[in-house]
Design a protein around this motif. Structure first.
Motif, PDB file in Angstrom:
ATOM      1  N   ARG A   1       0.757  -0.851  -0.074  1.00  0.00           N
ATOM      2  CA  ARG A   1       0.033   0.084   0.490  1.00  0.00           C
ATOM      3  C   ARG A   1       0.723   1.313  -0.150  1.00  0.00           C
ATOM      4  NH1 ARG A   1      -4.417  -1.623   4.218  1.00  0.00           N
ATOM      5  NH2 ARG A   1      -5.211  -3.361   3.271  1.00  0.00           N
ATOM      6  N   GLU A   2       1.604   1.310   0.508  1.00  0.00           N
ATOM      7  CA  GLU A   2       2.442   2.330   1.070  1.00  0.00           C
ATOM      8  C   GLU A   2       3.692   2.349   1.286  1.00  0.00           C
ATOM      9  OE1 GLU A   2       0.131   4.381   3.923  1.00  0.00           O
ATOM     10  OE2 GLU A   2       1.898   3.322   5.277  1.00  0.00           O
TER      11      GLU A   2
ATOM     12  N   THR B   1       7.117   3.949   3.413  1.00  0.00           N
ATOM     13  CA  THR B   1       7.125   5.120   4.085  1.00  0.00           C
ATOM     14  C   THR B   1       8.972   5.070   4.503  1.00  0.00           C
ATOM     15  OG1 THR B   1       6.846   2.933   5.995  1.00  0.00           O
ATOM     16  CG2 THR B   1       5.127   4.483   5.423  1.00  0.00           C
TER      17      THR B   1
ATOM     18  N   THR C   1       4.780   9.256   4.077  1.00  0.00           N
ATOM     19  CA  THR C   1       4.229   8.645   4.037  1.00  0.00           C
ATOM     20  C   THR C   1       4.248   8.914   2.187  1.00  0.00           C
ATOM     21  OG1 THR C   1       3.107   7.962   5.838  1.00  0.00           O
ATOM     22  CG2 THR C   1       2.453   7.074   3.548  1.00  0.00           C
TER      23      THR C   1
ATOM     24  N   PRO D   1       1.660   7.228  -0.986  1.00  0.00           N
ATOM     25  CA  PRO D   1       0.846   5.629  -1.304  1.00  0.00           C
ATOM     26  C   PRO D   1       1.458   4.969  -2.783  1.00  0.00           C
ATOM     27  CG  PRO D   1       0.148   7.214  -0.098  1.00  0.00           C
ATOM     28  CD  PRO D   1       1.103   8.133  -0.565  1.00  0.00           C
TER      29      PRO D   1
ATOM     30  N   ASN E   1       0.330   6.438  -5.980  1.00  0.00           N
ATOM     31  CA  ASN E   1       0.427   7.820  -6.065  1.00  0.00           C
ATOM     32  C   ASN E   1       2.228   7.844  -6.733  1.00  0.00           C
ATOM     33  OD1 ASN E   1      -1.200   9.050  -4.940  1.00  0.00           O
ATOM     34  ND2 ASN E   1      -0.486  10.117  -3.588  1.00  0.00           N
TER      35      ASN E   1
ATOM     36  N   HIS F   1       6.420  10.787  -7.615  1.00  0.00           N
ATOM     37  CA  HIS F   1       5.289  10.474  -7.285  1.00  0.00           C
ATOM     38  C   HIS F   1       4.566  11.976  -7.273  1.00  0.00           C
ATOM     39  CE1 HIS F   1       6.095  12.553  -3.168  1.00  0.00           C
ATOM     40  NE2 HIS F   1       7.372  12.355  -3.852  1.00  0.00           N
TER      41      HIS F   1
ATOM     42  N   SER G   1       3.438  -0.439  -8.589  1.00  0.00           N
ATOM     43  CA  SER G   1       3.620   0.142  -8.925  1.00  0.00           C
ATOM     44  C   SER G   1       3.162   0.370 -10.333  1.00  0.00           C
ATOM     45  CB  SER G   1       4.513   1.665  -8.342  1.00  0.00           C
ATOM     46  OG  SER G   1       5.099   1.480  -9.682  1.00  0.00           O
TER      47      SER G   1
END
Length: 791
Positions: free
Chosen positions: A578-579, A581, A593, A595, A598, A620, A646
């Protein structure tokens, strides 16, 4: 005694470091590191260090293996003598040089020769103390009676300096030259002259560090007045220094190195089709995939590419089921079900490693972290107890860990990957059919994999499954071994159905009595029922983000500091599905963070942007994040995993800037607007339908290589099919073909014919590539530099 650790290096760049083994002169590391090689290199090196808390760690010695020699060492476990480490032996990189010989007419009309040395550039110089160096070169004309030396400017913070400096030397002198008597009489012999170029790292306040040298005889210009080439830097000539060195000890290594040339996808169609038809072939032993397992010297070589390919195309469950059924035919005793090392069990082991990684992480990692970090004593063998140990306390510690681990495992069925559940269901059905009178066999067929070959193995060697960064210390390994033994016995339905356990050691039998309660048996049975049922279950992956990668890297500050300068800071990065970080330290709250949805592109960043190696950028919806990994392998892995996670994002970029935006313009294209379109096409992404981390063409190329290496055995198998088809009588003597499983000689023969035909067709483009490779890279080009004189 010494506190030792080892590093693995590509040339001078460290790509892996083991844990420190304290107070030992014979340290045992037992660490395994698998990596893709992301760049060209000359040597794969292993350094042994003595850890020093106050000063720099002391390098005890090294083992360096040339790239071209790696194939000779592959797959063999060997003791290598450690060689001494000094700056003269730490050499890498190449130099681009141009030499010209000019004739000059002097004022008095005599002719003399002038040598023009153009030092153009260097490439791939080493890091010095982990940083890009400040290189300069000295250029000398050396002969029996002279040593003229000149020097380039220092280039700051770069491993690929562009010097572009020209130096002039007189080669022969006119007879009127009278400065020194030895030059008066004769013209100096060109045969004895050579150009020497030494590369140095400018030490500023400390001593300059030698980076390598090349020597080029001036007579390379005998037939041509101009010579231009790339040269590999060499260690310094040590003169009369004795070659005898002290015995520094030795290092035991097992290196497995593969190098494949992967053709474009269209070449692999026929072999792919033949392999993917394997699950439907009757009998399964006549399929191409099974034959590959039969003829490979080491079944493991065949299993990895096969499992990955079949998994990728959803064909693994029917294939694994069919080969497991073949195993069951030979199993006479229900208690030994799936205990061997057959193609079926290896395929399932490999499948569980590939698809079960996240399952192990969410189930075992928190408890394994607690065990490894708490260092509680759990020794219950009276002979191995240390002075002051209390066996009852140790027993309680061990019971606490076993209960906690067992409880987590039996409640984890919702996290078990669907592919594993599907195969366990098939195994259960087949085992019941094979041994209809044994009510426990349906459970032992599944537990022999999930407990014995999955959880128990991961508990005892967590570093192999990436659950811990390093091999644990001796006391922790002992604790994990005792837990693993107990867990696998608890999970083995066969032993639970009997009144006594299968332990040989009395102390383990005594300890296990604590667990011989109906509650444990019921919990195991319920868990095995759940993971081998075909009922559709909601995958835990939809609600929980999958943990993909984490590690320490440096990132460039996103916002402005008070004085406007942006610096690099060490941060702990963590990527889930999901992300992305980053945190100040592992376990702390995220500072920043991004995502995953993005992320618009992930690309390498040119070294010149910040004079730092191994940099990449995460582009991003806000400003690009510039990150520096610790080495080229790590950088490659992060780029790869970020690209994959991604790859299906909307608005992915087609163009990007390979350099940074600094001081009001992009360094690559000099555009001043920060929002201007990129000047370079983005790296082609991976196909969107990819299911696991797999390059299909590469796996098929590996299988082609294995078939090629095993052609002799394939030939024998073909002959065996012919023999069986012709001779139908009873077999008295063991023949050549008694080593092979041949159930249907006609079908097997046809498959072998197809394999041979496909391999022959694939040989042609490979042969073309080999010829092109040997002729295309001209000796002296950047790809194929000249290896100069060595001491």
């Amino acid at each position: 005694m010494r506190d030792c650790f080892c590093t693995i290096n590509l040339d001078q760049e460290e790509v892996y470091r083991t844990q420190v083994v304290e107070k030992s002169l014979s340290p045992f590391f037992s660490e395994e590191f698998y990596f893709e090689i992301p760049r060209t290199f000359q040597y794969l090196s292993f350094y042994v260090y003595d850890k020093n808390v106050l000063q720099r760690d002391l390098r005890i010695g090294k083992v360096a293996i040339k790239k071209e020699d790696l194939c000779n060492h592959s797959g063999k476990e060997t003791w290598y003598s450690l060689q001494p480490v000094d700056s003269n032996s730490e050499v890498q990189g190449k130099v681009h040089l141009e030499l010209k010989l000019n004739e000059l007419i002097t004022e008095n009309g005599t002719v003399c020769q002038q040598l023009v040395v153009h030092i153009k550039a260097c490439h791939g110089l080493p890091l010095v103390n982990g940083q890009s160096c400040d290189p300069y070169a000295t250029v000398s004309l050396v002969g029996p009676s002279r040593n003229d030396q000149k020097k380039t400017k220092v280039k700051k913070k770069t491993s690929n300096p562009q010097f572009n400096e020209i130096f002039y030397f007189e080669v022969t002198r006119s007879s009127s030259y009278t400065r020194k008597s030895q030059f008066q009489v004769e013209e100096e012999d060109i045969e004895k002259l050579e150009i020497r170029i030494d590369l140095w790292n400018n030490g500023n306040l400390v001593q300059d560090v030698f980076l390598g040298e090349i020597k080029v005889p001036v007579n390379v210009l005998r037939n041509d007045s101009s010579h231009q080439a790339w040269y590999l830097l060499q260690p310094r000539d040590n003169g009369n220094k004795s070659s005898k060195t002290d015995d520094l000890g030795s290092l035991r290594l097992n290196i497995c190195y593969t190098e494949d040339y992967v053709l474009p996808s269209e070449y692999y169609g026929p072999l792919k089709t033949l392999l993917l038809k394997s699950p439907d072939v009757q009998p399964i032993s006549a399929s191409a995939a099974y034959i590959l397992g039969e003829i490979c010297r080491d079944k493991n070589d065949a299993v990895l590419p096969l499992v990955r390919l079949l998994l990728h195309h959803d064909k693994l469950v029917p294939f694994a089921t069919a080969v497991a059924e073949l195993d069951l035919k030979d199993t006479q005793d229900a208690n030994t079900i799936f205990r061997g090392n057959s193609l079926a069990t290896r395929c399932l082991d490999e499948m569980m490693k590939i698809v079960g990684g996240h399952y192990l992480k969410v189930t075992l990692k928190p408890i394994l972290d607690e065990i490894c970090e708490s260092s509680k004593s759990c020794e219950i063998d009276p002979i191995k107890l240390k002075e002051g140990d209390n066996v009852e306390n140790n027993k309680e510690n061990l019971r606490y860990y076993v209960d906690k681990l067992f409880s987590t495992i039996v409640k984890s069925s919702m996290s078990c990957p669907t592919v594993m559940c599907d195969i366990f269901y098939s195994l259960r059905q087949m085992a019941t059919h094979r041994f209809p009178n044994d009510p426990h066999v349906q459970y032992s067929a599944v537990s022999s994999f999930v407990f014995l070959r999955f959880f128990a193995v991961a508990v005892v060697s967590p570093h192999t499954f990436h659950l811990r960064p390093h091999h644990p210390d001796a006391q922790t390994i002992r604790t994990l071994t005792l837990i693993s033994k107990t867990i696998q016995t608890l999970g083995s339905w066969g032993s639970l159905s009997k009144s006594k356990s299968s332990f040989k050691e009395t102390f383990m039998c005594e300890f296990f009595k604590m667990f011989q309660e109906e509650g444990y048996i019921t919990a195991v049975k319920k868990f095995l029922d759940e993971i081998s049922s075909t009922e559709t279950k909601e995958s835990s992956g939809t609600s929980e983000p999958v943990h993909l990668k984490e590690g320490e890297m440096y990132k460039r500050a996103q916002g402005r500091t008070r004085i406007g300068k942006k610096n690099f800071k060490k941060r702990w990065f963590c990527l889930t599905s999901r992300e992305l970080t980053y945190h100040k330290q592992p376990g702390k709250d995220a500072i920043y963070t991004i995502p995953v949805k993005n992320i618009l592109a992930v690309e390498k960043l040119e070294e010149g942007s910040f004079n730092k190696k191994n940099m990449f950028q995460v582009i991003h919806t806000e400003k690009p994040l510039y990150v520096q990994a610790n080495n080229c392998v790590e950088a490659n892995e992060w780029i790869d995993v970020l690209c994959r996670v991604s790859r299906c994002n909307q608005n992915r970029l087609s163009f990007y800037h390979p350099s940074a935006y600094l001081n009001g313009s992009w360094l690559c294209c000099q555009e001043t607007s920060e929002n201007t379109l990129g000047c370079k096409p983005c790296t082609a992404g991976v196909p969107a339908d990819i299911q696991i981390d797999i390059d299909e063409d590469r796996e098929i190329e590996r299988i082609y290589s294995l078939f090629t290496l095993s052609l002799l055995k394939l030939q024998k198998m073909e002959e065996a099919c012919g023999t069986i088809a012709v001779y139908q009588g009873p077999q008295k003597e063991p023949d050549d073909y008694s080593n092979f499983v041949i159930e249907d000689s006609v079908t097997t023969f046809k498959t072998i014919q197809q394999i041979k035909s496909i391999i022959e067709k694939l040989d042609e483009p490979h042969e073309k590539y080999r010829k092109k490779r040997s002729s295309s890279a001209k000796y002296g080009s950047k790809e194929n530099p000249i290896v100069g004189k060595t001491s």
